[in-house]
Design a protein around this motif. Sequence first.
Motif, PDB file in Angstrom:
ATOM      1  N   GLY A  75       0.425  -1.274   0.222  1.00 30.33           N
ATOM      2  CA  GLY A  75      -0.038  -0.147  -0.437  1.00 30.33           C
ATOM      3  C   GLY A  75       0.649   1.190   0.234  1.00 30.33           C
ATOM      4  N   PRO A  76       0.104   2.429   0.122  1.00 30.26           N
ATOM      5  CA  PRO A  76       1.015   3.563  -0.139  1.00 30.26           C
ATOM      6  C   PRO A  76       1.759   3.777   1.445  1.00 30.26           C
ATOM      7  CG  PRO A  76      -1.240   4.107   0.074  1.00 30.26           C
ATOM      8  CD  PRO A  76      -1.076   2.664   0.134  1.00 30.26           C
ATOM      9  N   LEU A  77       3.356   4.543   1.300  1.00 32.86           N
ATOM     10  CA  LEU A  77       3.337   4.768   1.997  1.00 32.86           C
ATOM     11  C   LEU A  77       2.826   6.170   3.112  1.00 32.86           C
ATOM     12  CD1 LEU A  77       7.153   5.288   1.371  1.00 32.86           C
ATOM     13  CD2 LEU A  77       6.583   4.299   3.008  1.00 32.86           C
ATOM     14  N   GLY A  78       2.921   6.160   4.446  1.00 33.04           N
ATOM     15  CA  GLY A  78       1.765   7.166   5.068  1.00 33.04           C
ATOM     16  C   GLY A  78       1.768   8.274   5.039  1.00 33.04           C
ATOM     17  N   ARG A  79       3.970   8.775   4.941  1.00 32.24           N
ATOM     18  CA  ARG A  79       3.694  10.128   5.015  1.00 32.24           C
ATOM     19  C   ARG A  79       3.956  10.531   3.632  1.00 32.24           C
ATOM     20  NH1 ARG A  79       8.865   7.051   5.528  1.00 32.24           N
ATOM     21  NH2 ARG A  79       9.850   6.636   3.487  1.00 32.24           N
ATOM     22  N   VAL A  85      -1.643  15.428   0.939  1.00 33.28           N
ATOM     23  CA  VAL A  85      -2.658  16.416   1.651  1.00 33.28           C
ATOM     24  C   VAL A  85      -2.106  17.958   1.769  1.00 33.28           C
ATOM     25  CG1 VAL A  85      -4.218  14.276   1.843  1.00 33.28           C
ATOM     26  CG2 VAL A  85      -2.647  15.445   3.436  1.00 33.28           C
ATOM     27  N   GLY A  86      -0.910  18.108   1.993  1.00 30.16           N
ATOM     28  CA  GLY A  86      -0.312  18.856   2.912  1.00 30.16           C
ATOM     29  C   GLY A  86      -0.754  19.350   3.902  1.00 30.16           C
ATOM     30  N   ALA A  87      -0.685  17.982   4.393  1.00 31.82           N
ATOM     31  CA  ALA A  87      -1.165  17.781   6.554  1.00 31.82           C
ATOM     32  C   ALA A  87       0.028  18.543   6.902  1.00 31.82           C
ATOM     33  CB  ALA A  87      -0.495  16.561   7.065  1.00 31.82           C
ATOM     34  N   TYR A 100     -13.931   3.261  15.888  1.00 34.61           N
ATOM     35  CA  TYR A 100     -12.966   2.863  16.754  1.00 34.61           C
ATOM     36  C   TYR A 100     -12.196   4.058  16.139  1.00 34.61           C
ATOM     37  CZ  TYR A 100      -8.431   1.955  18.659  1.00 34.61           C
ATOM     38  OH  TYR A 100      -7.382   1.792  18.648  1.00 34.61           O
ATOM     39  N   ALA A 101     -11.500   4.296  17.121  1.00 32.97           N
ATOM     40  CA  ALA A 101     -10.141   5.680  16.713  1.00 32.97           C
ATOM     41  C   ALA A 101      -9.277   5.678  17.374  1.00 32.97           C
ATOM     42  CB  ALA A 101     -11.315   7.066  17.105  1.00 32.97           C
ATOM     43  N   SER A 102      -8.291   5.879  16.942  1.00 36.02           N
ATOM     44  CA  SER A 102      -6.363   6.236  17.620  1.00 36.02           C
ATOM     45  C   SER A 102      -6.475   7.500  17.167  1.00 36.02           C
ATOM     46  CB  SER A 102      -6.161   4.822  17.072  1.00 36.02           C
ATOM     47  OG  SER A 102      -4.857   4.353  17.975  1.00 36.02           O
ATOM     48  N   ASN A 103      -5.740   7.843  17.994  1.00 38.41           N
ATOM     49  CA  ASN A 103      -4.870   9.052  17.719  1.00 38.41           C
ATOM     50  C   ASN A 103      -3.411   8.517  17.281  1.00 38.41           C
ATOM     51  OD1 ASN A 103      -6.190  11.079  18.300  1.00 38.41           O
ATOM     52  ND2 ASN A 103      -6.085  10.783  20.992  1.00 38.41           N
ATOM     53  N   VAL A 104      -2.791   8.748  15.620  1.00 38.67           N
ATOM     54  CA  VAL A 104      -1.558   8.416  15.660  1.00 38.67           C
ATOM     55  C   VAL A 104      -0.684   9.620  15.040  1.00 38.67           C
ATOM     56  CG1 VAL A 104      -0.035   7.457  13.679  1.00 38.67           C
ATOM     57  CG2 VAL A 104      -2.592   6.086  14.980  1.00 38.67           C
ATOM     58  N   PRO A 105       0.636   9.729  16.690  1.00 32.06           N
ATOM     59  CA  PRO A 105       1.361  10.826  16.034  1.00 32.06           C
ATOM     60  C   PRO A 105       2.162  10.403  14.358  1.00 32.06           C
ATOM     61  CG  PRO A 105       1.946   9.728  17.743  1.00 32.06           C
ATOM     62  CD  PRO A 105       0.876   9.327  16.699  1.00 32.06           C
ATOM     63  N   VAL A 106       2.324  12.392  13.422  1.00 32.40           N
ATOM     64  CA  VAL A 106       2.400  11.751  11.800  1.00 32.40           C
ATOM     65  C   VAL A 106       3.375  11.819  12.322  1.00 32.40           C
ATOM     66  CG1 VAL A 106       2.468  13.917  11.113  1.00 32.40           C
ATOM     67  CG2 VAL A 106       0.548  14.113  11.893  1.00 32.40           C
ATOM     68  N   ALA A 107       4.038  12.706  13.269  1.00 32.90           N
ATOM     69  CA  ALA A 107       6.036  11.883  13.348  1.00 32.90           C
ATOM     70  C   ALA A 107       6.637   9.968  13.078  1.00 32.90           C
ATOM     71  CB  ALA A 107       6.570  11.757  14.974  1.00 32.90           C
ATOM     72  N   ASP A 108       5.154   9.141  13.391  1.00 33.69           N
ATOM     73  CA  ASP A 108       4.995   7.845  13.054  1.00 33.69           C
ATOM     74  C   ASP A 108       5.047   7.662  11.608  1.00 33.69           C
ATOM     75  OD1 ASP A 108       5.047   7.591  15.536  1.00 33.69           O
ATOM     76  OD2 ASP A 108       2.936   6.040  15.394  1.00 33.69           O
ATOM     77  N   PHE A 109       4.217   8.511  10.980  1.00 33.05           N
ATOM     78  CA  PHE A 109       4.506   7.898   9.054  1.00 33.05           C
ATOM     79  C   PHE A 109       6.158   8.849   8.961  1.00 33.05           C
ATOM     80  CE2 PHE A 109       0.071   8.051   8.071  1.00 33.05           C
ATOM     81  CZ  PHE A 109      -0.155   6.595   8.705  1.00 33.05           C
ATOM     82  N   TYR A 110       6.434   9.714   9.293  1.00 31.14           N
ATOM     83  CA  TYR A 110       7.899   9.746   9.132  1.00 31.14           C
ATOM     84  C   TYR A 110       9.044   9.164   9.283  1.00 31.14           C
ATOM     85  CZ  TYR A 110       5.133  13.970   5.930  1.00 31.14           C
ATOM     86  OH  TYR A 110       4.577  14.013   5.684  1.00 31.14           O
ATOM     87  N   ASP A 111       8.724   8.598  10.931  1.00 26.32           N
ATOM     88  CA  ASP A 111      10.026   7.813  11.274  1.00 26.32           C
ATOM     89  C   ASP A 111      10.348   6.721  11.282  1.00 26.32           C
ATOM     90  OD1 ASP A 111      11.034  10.764  12.355  1.00 26.32           O
ATOM     91  OD2 ASP A 111       9.702   9.997  14.960  1.00 26.32           O
ATOM     92  N   HIS A 112       8.846   6.267  10.652  1.00 24.78           N
ATOM     93  CA  HIS A 112       8.749   4.999  10.261  1.00 24.78           C
ATOM     94  C   HIS A 112       8.513   4.848   8.534  1.00 24.78           C
ATOM     95  CE1 HIS A 112       9.531   3.868  14.628  1.00 24.78           C
ATOM     96  NE2 HIS A 112       8.676   4.521  14.712  1.00 24.78           N
ATOM     97  N   GLU A 113       8.707   2.793   8.123  1.00 31.34           N
ATOM     98  CA  GLU A 113       7.984   3.000   6.954  1.00 31.34           C
ATOM     99  C   GLU A 113       6.591   2.511   7.339  1.00 31.34           C
ATOM    100  OE1 GLU A 113      10.269   3.067   4.164  1.00 31.34           O
ATOM    101  OE2 GLU A 113      10.981   4.959   5.324  1.00 31.34           O
ATOM    102  N   VAL A 114       5.595   3.275   7.747  1.00 32.46           N
ATOM    103  CA  VAL A 114       3.712   2.755   7.828  1.00 32.46           C
ATOM    104  C   VAL A 114       3.612   3.111   7.029  1.00 32.46           C
ATOM    105  CG1 VAL A 114       2.202   3.665   8.801  1.00 32.46           C
ATOM    106  CG2 VAL A 114       4.798   3.973  10.394  1.00 32.46           C
ATOM    107  N   ILE A 115       2.840   2.057   5.955  1.00 34.45           N
ATOM    108  CA  ILE A 115       1.999   2.404   5.139  1.00 34.45           C
ATOM    109  C   ILE A 115       0.176   2.075   5.437  1.00 34.45           C
ATOM    110  CG2 ILE A 115       4.104   0.988   3.205  1.00 34.45           C
ATOM    111  CD1 ILE A 115       1.749  -1.643   3.557  1.00 34.45           C
ATOM    112  N   LEU A 116      -0.752   2.113   4.365  1.00 32.65           N
ATOM    113  CA  LEU A 116      -2.153   1.932   4.266  1.00 32.65           C
ATOM    114  C   LEU A 116      -2.397   1.112   3.289  1.00 32.65           C
ATOM    115  CD1 LEU A 116      -2.909   5.762   4.252  1.00 32.65           C
ATOM    116  CD2 LEU A 116      -3.012   4.623   5.993  1.00 32.65           C
ATOM    117  N   ALA A 117      -1.853   0.234   4.391  1.00 33.95           N
ATOM    118  CA  ALA A 117      -1.835  -1.598   3.354  1.00 33.95           C
ATOM    119  C   ALA A 117      -3.597  -1.744   2.800  1.00 33.95           C
ATOM    120  CB  ALA A 117      -2.196  -2.905   4.527  1.00 33.95           C
ATOM    121  N   LEU A 118      -3.558  -1.647   1.626  1.00 33.22           N
ATOM    122  CA  LEU A 118      -4.758  -1.957   0.331  1.00 33.22           C
ATOM    123  C   LEU A 118      -4.672  -4.105   0.689  1.00 33.22           C
ATOM    124  CD1 LEU A 118      -4.147   0.782  -1.635  1.00 33.22           C
ATOM    125  CD2 LEU A 118      -6.593   0.548  -0.778  1.00 33.22           C
TER     126      LEU A 118
END
Length: 164
Positions: A75-79, A85-87, A100-118
């Motif tokens: 999937g796409p990289l979170g960053r 979107v110019g976050a 269900y909702a969770s708070n996620v630091p924006v930094a996580d998407f830049y500090d780790h190779e987090v993806i939004l898996a499709l």
Amino acid sequence: MKLLTALALTLTCALANAGTLDSPEGPVILTVSGAIENTNGDGVAQFDKAMLEELQQRTTETTTPWHEGVVKFEGPLGRALLDAVGAKGENMEVTAINDYASNVPVADFYDHEVILALKADGKYMRVRDKGPLFIIYPFDENPDLKSEVIHNRSVWQIKSIDIQ
């Protein structure tokens, strides 16, 4: 006259920095709102599957607490999403289909190779399979990510992200 010219130039530059995204042609599977500069709706950025697949992609092969064995997620990289979107925020409220909702630091998407898996193991994830989108951290690449805090940030069945 100089003041009007300067004001017009400032406004033009501000508008040039804010962008418009293409409109989704298929069903919207993700809506991003909040502190964003680039939109394609009334203050929101909506994405269909094709738009998400146009973003920079990554494959992550990892174990998770919710699957048996190693799973290949794509999937796409979170960053890449945040950049599209110019976050401008520091935090995200990620909400699932069941609210269900969770708070996620924006930094996580830049500090780790987090993806939004499709996809999982080459197949698009259906709602019953934790899809259509699932936040996947590279758990096996960094043992520090195998924690309850990070697991709680790994929202599945994502429908929206609010940048704060």
